[in-house]
Motif scaffolding. Sequence first.
Motif, PDB file in Angstrom:
ATOM      1  N   GLY A 110      -5.696 118.084 -66.029  1.00 27.30           N
ATOM      2  CA  GLY A 110      -6.527 117.046 -65.436  1.00 27.30           C
ATOM      3  C   GLY A 110      -5.695 115.959 -64.802  1.00 27.30           C
ATOM      4  O   GLY A 110      -6.096 114.800 -64.742  1.00 27.30           O
ATOM      5  N   THR A 111      -4.503 116.353 -64.305  1.00 26.03           N
ATOM      6  CA  THR A 111      -3.659 115.411 -63.585  1.00 26.03           C
ATOM      7  C   THR A 111      -3.673 115.797 -62.114  1.00 26.03           C
ATOM      8  O   THR A 111      -4.544 116.559 -61.682  1.00 26.03           O
ATOM      9  N   SER A 112      -2.727 115.302 -61.305  1.00 30.87           N
ATOM     10  CA  SER A 112      -2.755 115.618 -59.875  1.00 30.87           C
ATOM     11  C   SER A 112      -1.347 115.685 -59.303  1.00 30.87           C
ATOM     12  O   SER A 112      -0.399 115.114 -59.854  1.00 30.87           O
ATOM     13  N   LEU A 113      -1.250 116.408 -58.201  1.00 32.65           N
ATOM     14  CA  LEU A 113      -0.006 116.474 -57.442  1.00 32.65           C
ATOM     15  C   LEU A 113       0.048 115.302 -56.477  1.00 32.65           C
ATOM     16  O   LEU A 113      -0.973 114.920 -55.888  1.00 32.65           O
ATOM     17  N   THR A 114       1.222 114.726 -56.287  1.00 35.00           N
ATOM     18  CA  THR A 114       1.374 113.674 -55.281  1.00 35.00           C
ATOM     19  C   THR A 114       1.955 114.242 -53.995  1.00 35.00           C
ATOM     20  O   THR A 114       1.819 113.642 -52.932  1.00 35.00           O
ATOM     21  N   SER A 115       2.616 115.403 -54.105  1.00 34.52           N
ATOM     22  CA  SER A 115       3.104 116.106 -52.912  1.00 34.52           C
ATOM     23  C   SER A 115       3.502 117.523 -53.303  1.00 34.52           C
ATOM     24  O   SER A 115       3.726 117.826 -54.482  1.00 34.52           O
ATOM     25  N   GLY A 116       3.563 118.410 -52.302  1.00 33.93           N
ATOM     26  CA  GLY A 116       3.996 119.785 -52.553  1.00 33.93           C
ATOM     27  C   GLY A 116       2.932 120.615 -53.243  1.00 33.93           C
ATOM     28  O   GLY A 116       1.729 120.380 -53.104  1.00 33.93           O
ATOM     29  N   ARG A 117       3.365 121.558 -54.035  1.00 32.24           N
ATOM     30  CA  ARG A 117       2.468 122.488 -54.721  1.00 32.24           C
ATOM     31  C   ARG A 117       2.924 122.676 -56.165  1.00 32.24           C
ATOM     32  O   ARG A 117       4.027 122.286 -56.545  1.00 32.24           O
ATOM     33  N   ASN A 167      12.497 127.360 -59.172  1.00 32.87           N
ATOM     34  CA  ASN A 167      11.974 126.100 -58.629  1.00 32.87           C
ATOM     35  C   ASN A 167      11.623 125.125 -59.755  1.00 32.87           C
ATOM     36  O   ASN A 167      11.457 125.532 -60.911  1.00 32.87           O
ATOM     37  N   VAL A 168      11.500 123.859 -59.409  1.00 36.09           N
ATOM     38  CA  VAL A 168      11.094 122.835 -60.377  1.00 36.09           C
ATOM     39  C   VAL A 168      10.080 121.898 -59.745  1.00 36.09           C
ATOM     40  O   VAL A 168       9.947 121.834 -58.522  1.00 36.09           O
ATOM     41  N   MET A 169       9.364 121.195 -60.606  1.00 36.56           N
ATOM     42  CA  MET A 169       8.496 120.089 -60.191  1.00 36.56           C
ATOM     43  C   MET A 169       8.986 118.835 -60.900  1.00 36.56           C
ATOM     44  O   MET A 169       9.475 118.912 -62.034  1.00 36.56           O
ATOM     45  N   LEU A 170       8.862 117.697 -60.261  1.00 37.85           N
ATOM     46  CA  LEU A 170       9.300 116.427 -60.850  1.00 37.85           C
ATOM     47  C   LEU A 170       8.138 115.453 -60.888  1.00 37.85           C
ATOM     48  O   LEU A 170       7.214 115.546 -60.071  1.00 37.85           O
ATOM     49  N   PRO A 211      11.241 114.465 -51.301  1.00 34.25           N
ATOM     50  CA  PRO A 211      11.822 115.362 -52.311  1.00 34.25           C
ATOM     51  C   PRO A 211      11.546 116.857 -52.094  1.00 34.25           C
ATOM     52  O   PRO A 211      12.342 117.690 -52.531  1.00 34.25           O
ATOM     53  N   ILE A 212      10.426 117.209 -51.462  1.00 36.12           N
ATOM     54  CA  ILE A 212      10.068 118.617 -51.335  1.00 36.12           C
ATOM     55  C   ILE A 212      11.140 119.362 -50.535  1.00 36.12           C
ATOM     56  O   ILE A 212      11.499 118.966 -49.412  1.00 36.12           O
ATOM     57  N   GLY A 213      11.627 120.443 -51.146  1.00 40.74           N
ATOM     58  CA  GLY A 213      12.657 121.251 -50.501  1.00 40.74           C
ATOM     59  C   GLY A 213      14.074 120.854 -50.885  1.00 40.74           C
ATOM     60  O   GLY A 213      15.027 121.593 -50.614  1.00 40.74           O
ATOM     61  N   LYS A 214      14.235 119.692 -51.536  1.00 38.33           N
ATOM     62  CA  LYS A 214      15.573 119.271 -51.961  1.00 38.33           C
ATOM     63  C   LYS A 214      16.040 120.138 -53.130  1.00 38.33           C
ATOM     64  O   LYS A 214      15.225 120.693 -53.882  1.00 38.33           O
ATOM     65  N   VAL A 215      17.358 120.205 -53.308  1.00 38.91           N
ATOM     66  CA  VAL A 215      17.951 121.047 -54.350  1.00 38.91           C
ATOM     67  C   VAL A 215      18.578 120.155 -55.422  1.00 38.91           C
ATOM     68  O   VAL A 215      19.271 119.183 -55.103  1.00 38.91           O
ATOM     69  N   ILE A 216      18.314 120.478 -56.682  1.00 34.46           N
ATOM     70  CA  ILE A 216      18.992 119.803 -57.788  1.00 34.46           C
ATOM     71  C   ILE A 216      19.776 120.842 -58.588  1.00 34.46           C
ATOM     72  O   ILE A 216      19.461 122.039 -58.546  1.00 34.46           O
ATOM     73  N   THR A 217      20.789 120.371 -59.292  1.00 34.80           N
ATOM     74  CA  THR A 217      21.552 121.255 -60.187  1.00 34.80           C
ATOM     75  C   THR A 217      21.192 120.885 -61.608  1.00 34.80           C
ATOM     76  O   THR A 217      21.439 119.755 -62.053  1.00 34.80           O
ATOM     77  N   PHE A 218      20.583 121.837 -62.311  1.00 34.17           N
ATOM     78  CA  PHE A 218      20.077 121.598 -63.666  1.00 34.17           C
ATOM     79  C   PHE A 218      20.766 122.578 -64.607  1.00 34.17           C
ATOM     80  O   PHE A 218      20.547 123.783 -64.514  1.00 34.17           O
ATOM     81  N   TRP A 219      21.659 122.026 -65.489  1.00 37.41           N
ATOM     82  CA  TRP A 219      22.439 122.851 -66.404  1.00 37.41           C
ATOM     83  C   TRP A 219      23.247 123.926 -65.648  1.00 37.41           C
ATOM     84  O   TRP A 219      23.370 125.067 -66.078  1.00 37.41           O
ATOM     85  N   GLY A 220      23.758 123.557 -64.453  1.00 35.09           N
ATOM     86  CA  GLY A 220      24.578 124.480 -63.671  1.00 35.09           C
ATOM     87  C   GLY A 220      23.794 125.393 -62.745  1.00 35.09           C
ATOM     88  O   GLY A 220      24.391 126.098 -61.927  1.00 35.09           O
ATOM     89  N   PHE A 221      22.442 125.385 -62.838  1.00 32.80           N
ATOM     90  CA  PHE A 221      21.611 126.235 -61.981  1.00 32.80           C
ATOM     91  C   PHE A 221      21.058 125.400 -60.819  1.00 32.80           C
ATOM     92  O   PHE A 221      20.562 124.291 -61.021  1.00 32.80           O
ATOM     93  N   LYS A 222      21.122 125.950 -59.605  1.00 33.02           N
ATOM     94  CA  LYS A 222      20.570 125.266 -58.438  1.00 33.02           C
ATOM     95  C   LYS A 222      19.082 125.601 -58.328  1.00 33.02           C
ATOM     96  O   LYS A 222      18.705 126.771 -58.243  1.00 33.02           O
ATOM     97  N   LEU A 223      18.241 124.568 -58.325  1.00 31.16           N
ATOM     98  CA  LEU A 223      16.790 124.746 -58.327  1.00 31.16           C
ATOM     99  C   LEU A 223      16.162 123.920 -57.207  1.00 31.16           C
ATOM    100  O   LEU A 223      16.622 122.805 -56.903  1.00 31.16           O
ATOM    101  N   ILE A 239      13.038 121.795 -55.447  1.00 33.39           N
ATOM    102  CA  ILE A 239      11.861 120.988 -55.776  1.00 33.39           C
ATOM    103  C   ILE A 239      10.696 121.453 -54.902  1.00 33.39           C
ATOM    104  O   ILE A 239      10.777 121.394 -53.676  1.00 33.39           O
ATOM    105  N   VAL A 240       9.615 121.913 -55.545  1.00 30.21           N
ATOM    106  CA  VAL A 240       8.456 122.398 -54.788  1.00 30.21           C
ATOM    107  C   VAL A 240       7.235 121.483 -54.917  1.00 30.21           C
ATOM    108  O   VAL A 240       6.272 121.643 -54.169  1.00 30.21           O
ATOM    109  N   GLY A 241       7.273 120.567 -55.876  1.00 29.19           N
ATOM    110  CA  GLY A 241       6.113 119.695 -56.048  1.00 29.19           C
ATOM    111  C   GLY A 241       6.449 118.459 -56.845  1.00 29.19           C
ATOM    112  O   GLY A 241       7.429 118.435 -57.607  1.00 29.19           O
ATOM    113  N   THR A 242       5.659 117.400 -56.659  1.00 32.37           N
ATOM    114  CA  THR A 242       5.804 116.191 -57.470  1.00 32.37           C
ATOM    115  C   THR A 242       4.467 115.896 -58.146  1.00 32.37           C
ATOM    116  O   THR A 242       3.402 116.020 -57.535  1.00 32.37           O
TER     117      THR A 242
END
Length: 789
Positions: free
Chosen positions: A533-540, A552-555, A568-580, A582-585
């Motif tokens: 019952g929450t919502s996306l602010t951008s992306g999917r 992929n990740v959501m933030l 942020p959509i489409g940007k890449v983060i490194t999480f525990w050495g894995f490149k992921l 961002i598909v949604g916020t």
Amino acid sequence: MFKLNLKIALRNLWKNKGFSLINIGGLAIGLASCMILLLYIAYEWSYDKQFANNDKTYVIYQSVVANGKTLSWPWTPNVMAKEVQEKIPGVKYASRSTYPKPQLITVGDNKLGSKAVFADDKFIKVFDYKFIKGNPAQVLKNLNSIILTKSFAEKLFGNEDPINKTVKLENEDVLKVEAIIEDVPANSSIIFDCIMPWALFEKRETWVKENNWGNNMCLTVVQLKDNNFFPAAKAMMTDIYKRNQKDNLAVASLHPLTKWHLYADFENGKSVGGKIDQLKIFLLLAFCILLIACVNFMNLSTARSERRAKEDGIRKAIGSTRKSLISQFFLESLLITFISTVLAFILVEVSLPYFNNLLNIKLLIDYRNINFWIGLFALMTFTGLIAGSYPALYLSSFEPVKVLKGFKIKTDSSVSVRKVLVVGQFVFAACLIICTAVIYQQLTYVKNKPIGYDQSNLIQIKVEGKMRDEGKLELLKTQLIKSGAATNVTFFSSDVTEGGNNTTDVQWEGKNPNENISFNHRGIGYDFIETMGTSLTSGREFSPKFPTDTSNVMLNEAAIKMMGLKNPIGKVITFWGFKLNIVGTVKDFVVESAYQKVAPMIFHLRTNDNANVILARLNPNQNISSSLTKIDELVKEMEPNYPVKRVFVNESFEVKFQDEKLLGTLSNWFGGFAIFISCLGLLGLALFMAEQRKKEISIRKVLGASTANILTLLNKDFIKLVAIANVIAFPLAYVIINKWLSAFEYRISISALPFIAAASISVIIAVLTVSIQSVKVAKANPVDALKYE
């Protein structure tokens, strides 16, 4: 002499039954309130002090600078205990353990949920639990073994001897019972039903074997040989992380076990308070209530001063010294205090079950404890001496010649002192009214503040046993929706109302290499947004239409803001050495403290076979009871070996307000008692003033004054006292509540409403209390007062 004074005291009590009843009742309520609060304070103060070497035992805390502030928590890596045992001077034992976690224990058809701890063999040396059966030197060394508490063993085996019998853990591991210990005391920070070896934990969770200084996953406790080693141990603990992992900026510290419960709040890596702040409030409340009761006694005693003056004048005239008169008054006050204490015991014993239910603890009066009786005697003596001090010194000071010639009490310093005491009572009462109102406003504000998701009709179900088998959760999701019991279902990595795992090992383009950012990371399933019952602010959000979503990740909004990402959509983060990617916020929503800002969060896709919680939104068009019954049937059908563990999310969320609700409830109750006792104090002054002005009032009535005129005349003086009390109380209360509110990031602004309420209530209370006595005087026949003039 003592026997004579006792007779006189008893006669005076019997002669003035009304005054005696008010005196005894007021002191009894004050003492009972004080005793209950002191019992609760003593209970909280005794946490973790039942162990033999509690003063030499410490919990290791980790502090990390992240998000612009220092975060501290008692979670450490699994390798910490070994490193501390081998490298830190003066360490007798260093133990690692899990925090108590739910585990299913089975004996035959008897399946019980338990709070279980996995620990090494040094755990029961640091915490010297009392062994009923079994060898303390041999336990926790055998992989497939278990220690049970006495009450849990009785639930499993009844009256049978459980030693060397077997139980089943999570329907998988067969464990032999090797010891029985006494139940863990309720005033212990670690409450459990059973202990199992750390080696078994490593066998069941293979990742635990990895020596990783960046994975804080257990509790580490340390016991020193002697506290003389503490300065050196503390110094060496500071850079223990850096010595073992070059880039690890965390700092370790030793926090005393005896302060763990009361001093759990940290700022800049140092303990600054916690539950102890609440106890200080209750201690002040206990002292003030008792003081108000003593002030009451003073007012009521001196209100009858004119009648006692002649008696004391005659006693002085025939040779009594002032010292003997003072002894007489103190004996009377101690006698009243003793009677009040007996009555207070009855009140305490009657009310304790209610308070135990309210506090969810078991407060008991230990009549066999000599310290209790010493404390009670000290409290009773203190109360008697304080309550009797002013009457004794004041009433014994009258000169016998003046008294016997025709004593008239003048409006002198004694009256002023009495008024000061009443003002003091109402200062405290007004402060309590204001503080209680602000606590209620703050609690209401936070509970009604948008939390970012819809709690209504949202339940969470614990994933256990066969539910983890491949494809089972997806099948259960389909069945829940198909049955009509739920409209949406998703999966979550942990309890939605509790803190998740935290990490600072996240990198992105533009990140300041010298800045640490702590992220709360959670695994979620498909259909998460609609189910929560929450919502996306951008992306999917994640979808089975995109097989690559495991990369992929959501933030949440807080993470985007902290990272400084504009698009942020489409940007890449490194999480525990894995490149992921961002598909949604996601809109910020509360999962941890409702009083603090939402932490930066990373959501990754949690595949169906490793989720820990099912989130289901009940169908609003179906009966809730029938929906819950259907859900239980479907879950039980899939995993019959485990009891169904489900709870409404709003019920779990309500637990977050426990401390504030407790503070508000106790403030209400004991504030009410304090106000009631204050009313008795006003009654005492009203009696005094009415007696003193009896002839004046009679003359006014003869000259044509009405009852309303007399009431206005008498009430005017008391309203002035209450007004003065409010003027003093307002700034004092403002400072107190402002300091209390400063602990919350989400807080109300202090409005005028609580102050207006306090002023109105105190004035109404004063008018009603005084009018009860004033009406009698105003309606009295003036002839009775003037016939001898």
